[in-house]
Design an enzyme around this catalytic site. Structure first.
Site, short mmCIF file in Angstrom:
data_model
loop_
_atom_site.label_atom_id
_atom_site.label_comp_id
_atom_site.label_asym_id
_atom_site.label_seq_id
_atom_site.Cartn_x
_atom_site.Cartn_y
_atom_site.Cartn_z
N LYS A 140 -10.12 -21.26 20.12
CA LYS A 140 -8.97 -22.41 19.82
C LYS A 140 -9.42 -23.78 20.46
O LYS A 140 -9.68 -24.12 21.34
CB LYS A 140 -7.82 -21.86 20.68
CG LYS A 140 -6.47 -22.79 20.58
CD LYS A 140 -5.35 -22.45 21.16
CE LYS A 140 -4.05 -23.51 21.03
NZ LYS A 140 -2.78 -23.03 21.68
N ARG A 177 3.96 -29.96 18.78
CA ARG A 177 4.58 -30.49 20.01
C ARG A 177 6.03 -30.81 19.78
O ARG A 177 6.81 -30.92 20.80
CB ARG A 177 3.61 -31.57 20.53
CG ARG A 177 2.27 -31.25 20.63
CD ARG A 177 1.58 -30.94 21.78
NE ARG A 177 0.25 -30.18 21.57
CZ ARG A 177 -1.00 -30.76 21.94
NH1 ARG A 177 -1.13 -31.84 22.15
NH2 ARG A 177 -2.12 -29.63 21.90
N SER A 235 0.43 -26.68 12.40
CA SER A 235 1.54 -27.48 11.98
C SER A 235 0.92 -28.74 11.12
O SER A 235 1.39 -29.20 10.21
CB SER A 235 2.12 -28.03 13.24
OG SER A 235 1.39 -28.64 14.33
N TYR A 293 3.00 -21.59 8.27
CA TYR A 293 4.55 -21.76 7.88
C TYR A 293 4.92 -21.70 6.56
O TYR A 293 6.31 -21.68 6.32
CB TYR A 293 4.85 -23.47 8.24
CG TYR A 293 4.50 -23.55 10.11
CD1 TYR A 293 5.18 -23.11 11.01
CD2 TYR A 293 3.38 -23.81 10.37
CE1 TYR A 293 4.80 -23.03 12.25
CE2 TYR A 293 2.60 -24.18 11.69
CZ TYR A 293 3.58 -23.61 12.61
OH TYR A 293 3.02 -23.63 13.93
N LYS A 308 -8.41 -21.11 15.15
CA LYS A 308 -7.31 -22.08 15.01
C LYS A 308 -7.95 -23.42 15.38
O LYS A 308 -8.63 -23.63 16.27
CB LYS A 308 -6.28 -21.69 16.24
CG LYS A 308 -4.91 -22.58 16.12
CD LYS A 308 -4.17 -22.02 17.15
CE LYS A 308 -2.92 -22.93 17.26
NZ LYS A 308 -2.25 -22.98 18.48
C1 PBG Z 1 0.62 -23.01 22.62
C2 PBG Z 1 0.72 -23.03 21.00
C3 PBG Z 1 0.29 -24.25 20.28
C4 PBG Z 1 0.28 -23.96 18.96
C5 PBG Z 1 0.55 -22.61 18.88
N1 PBG Z 1 0.66 -22.07 20.21
C6 PBG Z 1 0.23 -25.57 20.59
C7 PBG Z 1 -1.20 -26.07 21.53
O1 PBG Z 1 -1.90 -25.31 21.93
O2 PBG Z 1 -0.98 -27.11 21.96
C8 PBG Z 1 0.05 -24.76 17.85
C9 PBG Z 1 0.56 -24.60 16.41
C10 PBG Z 1 0.72 -25.15 15.33
O3 PBG Z 1 0.15 -26.72 15.47
O4 PBG Z 1 1.02 -25.08 14.38
N2 PBG Z 1 2.05 -22.50 22.41
#
Ligand code: PBG
Length: 339
Positions: free
Chosen positions: A211, A221, A289, A328, A263
């Site tokens: 990640k 966020r 996202s 999504y 990711k």
């Molecule tokens: C953490 C989490 C995040 C995402 C999924 N799980 C945010 C982060 O690590 O900042 C991001 C998913 C996305 O951007 O669609 N709870």
């Protein structure tokens, strides 16, 4: 570059017209369908869903048009619809009304995500796979994915104790798979031990293993009303790095991850391919996202063909080696894929 002995012009001194014609197999939709090497199935798609505590109406996320924070009622409906549409799994996130320094809502048996899991499992039964995201960032008032030590750093070992508790309350609430996304060292091993001690030996772990500290998470966020100031560079990976993805994935598998994830997806397809070639557990990719919002924004301006771009991106992620794609668009696009 070496050339296959089968692809040699049989008559280099001939008329000059091509003899081998790859276009023959691209000529009609039926030929293209027959020869397609990558086919995304609805079963490969995972739909993320958000339950927001205290809502009376679903609320569209402004930076993710078409994606909603749900009420308990609309969450159940969205889950049922996604299952009808054929998705392979649902991944649930909770957004609490109150945040605190320790992210208490994440470990509360009646916390918002546990409520979401119980509601969705009651609605869809075992017709799909229900996954819970394990993290504290939605629940902490500082927005970090763990608790802070006195110097303000995320305290790794204290945080994974809370992840372990979160895993158990999620499994108690019906999660079949839990997905720790906080990038804390040792999180998978700690969660595996906690699940086993609580009698949840059969609950699987999907590690968010590779990640990256990505700015493509921006709209998420908003989706979870994150209060993060600063960044996650102290625990998420450096975008230009490759070798540490191998190390993270190897560690997660050794610690007991049943599946691993890369990711974001599109900007990291080389990592998806590398990990797929390297380990023998299923590899998932999360189309995050920002990937969603960029396509939606360009499509809203009429600059790209939204549906074709979505399908092309899903095919690309699958082609790179990901079996499961968290996106999504899962529920909407599942019925449109050629099975
Ligand atoms: C953490 C989490 C995040 C995402 C999924 N799980 C945010 C982060 O690590 O900042 C991001 C998913 C996305 O951007 O669609 N709870």
């Amino acid at each position: 570059m070496s050339f296959s002995p089968y692809v040699r012009d049989p008559d280099p001194a001939g008329s000059g017209a091509p003899y081998y014609r790859p276009r023959r197999l691209r000529r009609t939709p039926a030929l293209r369908r027959l020869t397609a090497e990558t086919r995304v199935s609805p079963a490969n798609l995972v739909q993320p869903l958000f339950l927001r505590e205290g809502l009376t109406e679903p609320r569209e996320i402004s930076s993710m048009p078409g994606v909603f924070q749900h009420t308990r009622d609309t969450l159940r409906k969205a889950a049922a619809q996604a299952v009808d549409n054929g998705v392979g799994a649902l991944m649930l996130f909770g957004i609490p009304e109150h945040k605190d320094p320790r992210g208490t809502g994440a470990v509360d048996p009646d916390g918002i995500l546990q409520t979401a899991l119980r509601d969705v499992v009651a609605e869809v039964g075992d017709s799909t796979v229900v996954i819970g995201d394990i993290n504290l960032d939605e629940y902490t008032d500082h927005g970090h994915t763990g608790v802070l030590d006195p110097s303000g750093d995320v305290d790794n070992d204290a945080s994974i104790e809370l992840y372990a508790q979160a895993a158990v309350v999620q499994a108690d609430a019906g999660a079949e798979v839990v997905a720790p996304s906080g990038m804390m060292d040792g999180q998978v091993r700690r969660i595996r031990r906690a699940l086993d001690e609580a009698g949840h030996q059969s609950v699987a772990i999907l590690g968010y293993s590779a990640k990256y500290a990505s700015h493509f998470y921006g709209p998420f966020r908003d989706a979870v009303e994150s209060s993060l100031r600063g960044d996650r560079k102290g625990y998420q990976q450096v975008p230009g790095n490759i070798r540490e993805s191998l190390r993270e994935v190897e560690l997660d598998v050794a610690e007991g991850a049943d599946m691993v994830m890369v990711k974001p997806a599109l900007a990291y397809l080389d990592i998806v391919r590398l990990i797929t070639d390297h380990v023998h557990v299923p590899v998932a990719a999360y189309q995050v996202s920002g990937e969603y919002s960029m396509v939606e924004a360009a499509a809203a301006k009429g600059w790209i063909d939204r549906d074709e771009v979505v399908r092309e991106s899903l095919a690309a992620i699958h082609r790179a080696g990901a079996t499961q794609i968290i996106t999504y668009w899962a529920s909407e696009f599942a019925p449109t894929l050629d099975r």
